[in-house]
Design a protein around this motif. Structure first.
Motif, PDB file in Angstrom:
ATOM      1  N   LEU A  83      22.012  -5.224   9.582  1.00 55.78           N
ATOM      2  CA  LEU A  83      20.730  -4.542   9.335  1.00 55.78           C
ATOM      3  C   LEU A  83      19.744  -4.811  10.476  1.00 55.78           C
ATOM      4  O   LEU A  83      18.973  -3.927  10.862  1.00 55.78           O
ATOM      5  N   HIS A 104      15.509  -2.132   1.646  1.00 58.57           N
ATOM      6  CA  HIS A 104      15.020  -2.951   2.772  1.00 58.57           C
ATOM      7  C   HIS A 104      14.352  -2.112   3.853  1.00 58.57           C
ATOM      8  O   HIS A 104      13.627  -2.650   4.685  1.00 58.57           O
ATOM      9  N   VAL A 105      14.609  -0.781   3.844  1.00 55.86           N
ATOM     10  CA  VAL A 105      13.911   0.086   4.803  1.00 55.86           C
ATOM     11  C   VAL A 105      12.564   0.454   4.165  1.00 55.86           C
ATOM     12  O   VAL A 105      12.320   1.587   3.769  1.00 55.86           O
ATOM     13  N   PRO A 138      23.582  -2.844  -6.385  1.00 60.53           N
ATOM     14  CA  PRO A 138      23.913  -2.379  -5.038  1.00 60.53           C
ATOM     15  C   PRO A 138      23.408  -0.961  -4.755  1.00 60.53           C
ATOM     16  O   PRO A 138      23.282  -0.579  -3.592  1.00 60.53           O
ATOM     17  N   ASN A 139      23.102  -0.193  -5.806  1.00 64.75           N
ATOM     18  CA  ASN A 139      22.742   1.220  -5.600  1.00 64.75           C
ATOM     19  C   ASN A 139      21.469   1.409  -4.786  1.00 64.75           C
ATOM     20  O   ASN A 139      21.318   2.391  -4.079  1.00 64.75           O
ATOM     21  N   ALA A 140      20.533   0.481  -4.939  1.00 65.06           N
ATOM     22  CA  ALA A 140      19.211   0.673  -4.342  1.00 65.06           C
ATOM     23  C   ALA A 140      19.062  -0.021  -2.986  1.00 65.06           C
ATOM     24  O   ALA A 140      17.961  -0.172  -2.491  1.00 65.06           O
ATOM     25  N   CYS A 141      20.195  -0.413  -2.384  1.00 61.49           N
ATOM     26  CA  CYS A 141      20.185  -1.019  -1.040  1.00 61.49           C
ATOM     27  C   CYS A 141      19.360  -2.300  -0.933  1.00 61.49           C
ATOM     28  O   CYS A 141      18.330  -2.337  -0.245  1.00 61.49           O
ATOM     29  N   CYS A 176      17.114   4.821   8.676  1.00 63.54           N
ATOM     30  CA  CYS A 176      17.977   5.294   7.599  1.00 63.54           C
ATOM     31  C   CYS A 176      17.930   6.817   7.615  1.00 63.54           C
ATOM     32  O   CYS A 176      16.877   7.404   7.898  1.00 63.54           O
ATOM     33  N   GLN A 177      19.066   7.454   7.319  1.00 67.02           N
ATOM     34  CA  GLN A 177      19.099   8.928   7.336  1.00 67.02           C
ATOM     35  C   GLN A 177      18.216   9.514   6.237  1.00 67.02           C
ATOM     36  O   GLN A 177      17.755  10.643   6.357  1.00 67.02           O
ATOM     37  N   LYS A 222      18.401  -5.885 -11.950  1.00 66.81           N
ATOM     38  CA  LYS A 222      19.840  -6.021 -12.248  1.00 66.81           C
ATOM     39  C   LYS A 222      20.504  -4.657 -12.304  1.00 66.81           C
ATOM     40  O   LYS A 222      21.601  -4.460 -11.791  1.00 66.81           O
ATOM     41  N   VAL A 271      26.036  -8.827   6.582  1.00 69.19           N
ATOM     42  CA  VAL A 271      25.301  -7.589   6.259  1.00 69.19           C
ATOM     43  C   VAL A 271      23.907  -7.624   6.893  1.00 69.19           C
ATOM     44  O   VAL A 271      23.475  -6.667   7.534  1.00 69.19           O
ATOM     45  N   ALA A 281      23.200  -5.724   0.385  1.00 70.79           N
ATOM     46  CA  ALA A 281      24.105  -4.605   0.088  1.00 70.79           C
ATOM     47  C   ALA A 281      24.792  -4.753  -1.275  1.00 70.79           C
ATOM     48  O   ALA A 281      25.731  -4.024  -1.579  1.00 70.79           O
ATOM     49  N   GLY A 282      24.333  -5.730  -2.065  1.00 74.83           N
ATOM     50  CA  GLY A 282      24.935  -5.930  -3.391  1.00 74.83           C
ATOM     51  C   GLY A 282      26.301  -6.600  -3.318  1.00 74.83           C
ATOM     52  O   GLY A 282      27.059  -6.598  -4.289  1.00 74.83           O
ATOM     53  N   LEU A 283      26.608  -7.210  -2.145  1.00 79.24           N
ATOM     54  CA  LEU A 283      27.924  -7.833  -1.975  1.00 79.24           C
ATOM     55  C   LEU A 283      27.868  -9.342  -2.217  1.00 79.24           C
ATOM     56  O   LEU A 283      28.791 -10.075  -1.863  1.00 79.24           O
ATOM     57  N   GLY A 296      17.507   6.601  -2.962  1.00 80.58           N
ATOM     58  CA  GLY A 296      18.525   5.669  -3.458  1.00 80.58           C
ATOM     59  C   GLY A 296      17.854   4.609  -4.309  1.00 80.58           C
ATOM     60  O   GLY A 296      18.320   4.247  -5.402  1.00 80.58           O
TER      61      GLY A 296
END
Lengths: 174, 283
Positions: free
Chosen positions: B51, B271-272, B180-183, B66-67, B176, B47, B239-241, B148
């Protein structure tokens, strides 16, 4: 190991995918996010037809930045999927087979994924410039007035994603 | 007195928003590249390397990193010996935002009203935080903020007895829940003290600090280091992975507070993490 799939596809293909698999997507997908989902749900509530056919289709939760002249699209990474949880179970029950986004889903979405043999893919959040290179065409299908939130149809090639929730309900986010 | 035409502010605001959406400041890009070498999980490294590749594509092809090119946050430090001429400063800032988002092909993500929700189509209005400072310069810091991560931010009104342990719990609970939602990997801004809105503003401002810089207060610097280490032990990962890189930095600002309170604001950033400054009036 990377699995290649072509979209749209069938339930038989989707149920082979397992949580954590790397998948490379090619083919055609829809793009829709918050405001478009709200409109779709209003139409469903009123019993009116939808502007898109969901049967076996994929929706990518995304709102791109504008394309520079001569380019297909701008930056095009996933948005947070949980904001679409209010609509996803209904759309899955109507035939939607694939969702692409980022982040966790609600228990209701898990149940609807299992009930319908669907799949939820995670793309890498914040990698919108890189992902734009997998997009070969982009056209607005409807709701152009929503700007970045219009419903689009994309043709993608080798769009990298991970199976976040498989058809059995296994979830990569735990 | 130094006379500054606000058209100069428009021009600077436009330049800063355009450039920071294509290229992160060196501290953030360096932190991401370092993390991709140190990450313990193979998936996490994959990941992070995507990035890093994403940053290269964005810079080389002038596509936003990022878009979500954010809501336009602007911090202005205006010297009290400055006379602003040629128009109203907030109009000048909004004109700069309009110009950057239109000419820079940045996404227009702002709606006119939180309930009516009609896109303003030029990403205005900006969120402007002005402060009058000593001197005869104007410092502009832009920090486009994606939602996000903004959506996963929190404010806690703790009890004084909860002390530093309460602060740590509040930060960890927020991270916590953001997951993963907040990148991730995140940059985390924390405001401790002041009152309800001061805490939130400090948390936002803290995000503009340079990664690698030390907090001036030694005990707060230690708290930042301790929190960063606890957060990176959570296992959320890129990425929360999963992995050992959940945050790149924790930045804390503090302010005196009331005998009855301990406000804590936690502003999550992905991270952006975009911020860039310019000073007008430097000879």
């Amino acid at each position: 190991m990377e699995i290649k799939i072509n979209l749209p596809t069938t339930k038989e293909e989707i149920i082979k995918l397992k949580c954590g698999d790397f998948v490379s997507i090619s083919g055609e997908i829809y793009v829709a996010r918050d405001a478009a989902h709200k409109r779709l749900m209003e139409l469903i509530k009123e019993g009116r037809p939808l502007p898109i056919n969901l049967e076996n289709e994929a929706i990518y939760y995304m709102g791109p930045s504008p394309a520079r002249p001569g380019r297909i699209i701008g930056s095009a990474g996933p948005t947070t999927s949980s904001r679409m949880d209010f609509a996803a179970p209904t759309l899955l029950d109507m035939g939607l087979l694939v969702m692409i986004g980022k982040g966790k889903r609600s228990p209701e979405v898990h149940e609807a994924i299992k009930r319908n043999g669907a799949v939820y893919f995670a793309a890498i959040g914040g990698a919108g410039a890189l992902i734009s290179k997998s997009i070969e065409s982009s056209e607005i299908v409807c709701y152009e007035d929503l700007g970045a939130e219009a419903i689009r149809r994309l043709t993608v090639k080798d769009f990298p994603v991970v199976v976040a929730i498989d058809s059995g309900g296994r979830d990569i986010y735990g | 007195m130094r006379r500054i035409d606000v058209s100069l502010i428009t021009q600077k605001v436009a330049e800063l928003f355009e450039s920071v959406n294509y290229k992160l400041s060196d501290d953030v890009s360096k932190a991401l590249r370092n993390a991709s070498e140190k990450e313990e999980s193979a998936l996490g490294r994959r990941v992070l390397s995507s990035l890093c590749e994403n940053m290269d594509v964005a810079e080389n092809e002038q596509i936003p990193i990022c878009q979500d090119t954010g809501m336009a946050v602007v911090f202005l430090e205006i010297g009290q010996e400055v006379e602003l001429v040629g128009g109203y400063i907030e109009d000048a800032v909004n004109e700069g935002v309009r110009k950057a988002y239109e000419e820079g092909y940045l996404r227009k993500s702002v709606v006119n009203d939180p309930l009516e929700r009609i896109n303003t189509k030029d990403n205005t209005p900006a969120i402007i935080h002005e402060r009058i400072v000593k001197g005869d310069k104007v410092k502009i810091t832009v920090a486009p903020k994606g939602f996000g991560s903004e959506n996963m931010s929190r404010l806690f009104m703790l009890k004084p007895a909860q002390g530093v342990e309460g602060v740590k719990d509040a930060v960890l609970e927020t991270v916590k829940a953001a997951g993963p939602n907040a990148c991730p990997p995140f940059v985390i801004g924390v405001g401790i003290g002041g009152d309800f809105e001061k805490a939130a503003l400090m948390a936002k401002h803290a995000l503009t600090r340079e990664i690698g810089s030390k907090n001036e207060k030694e005990e707060i610097n230690s708290l930042e280091e301790e929190l960063l280490s606890s957060i990176n032990s959570l296992g959320i990962g890129p990425a929360g992975l999963g992995g050992s890189t959940t945050a790149l930095a924790v930045f804390i600002e503090t302010y005196p507070t009331h005998i009855a309170g301990l406000p804590v604001a936690v502003n999550m950033c992905c991270h952006v993490s975009r911020h860039r400054s310019a000073v007008i009036g430097e000879d």
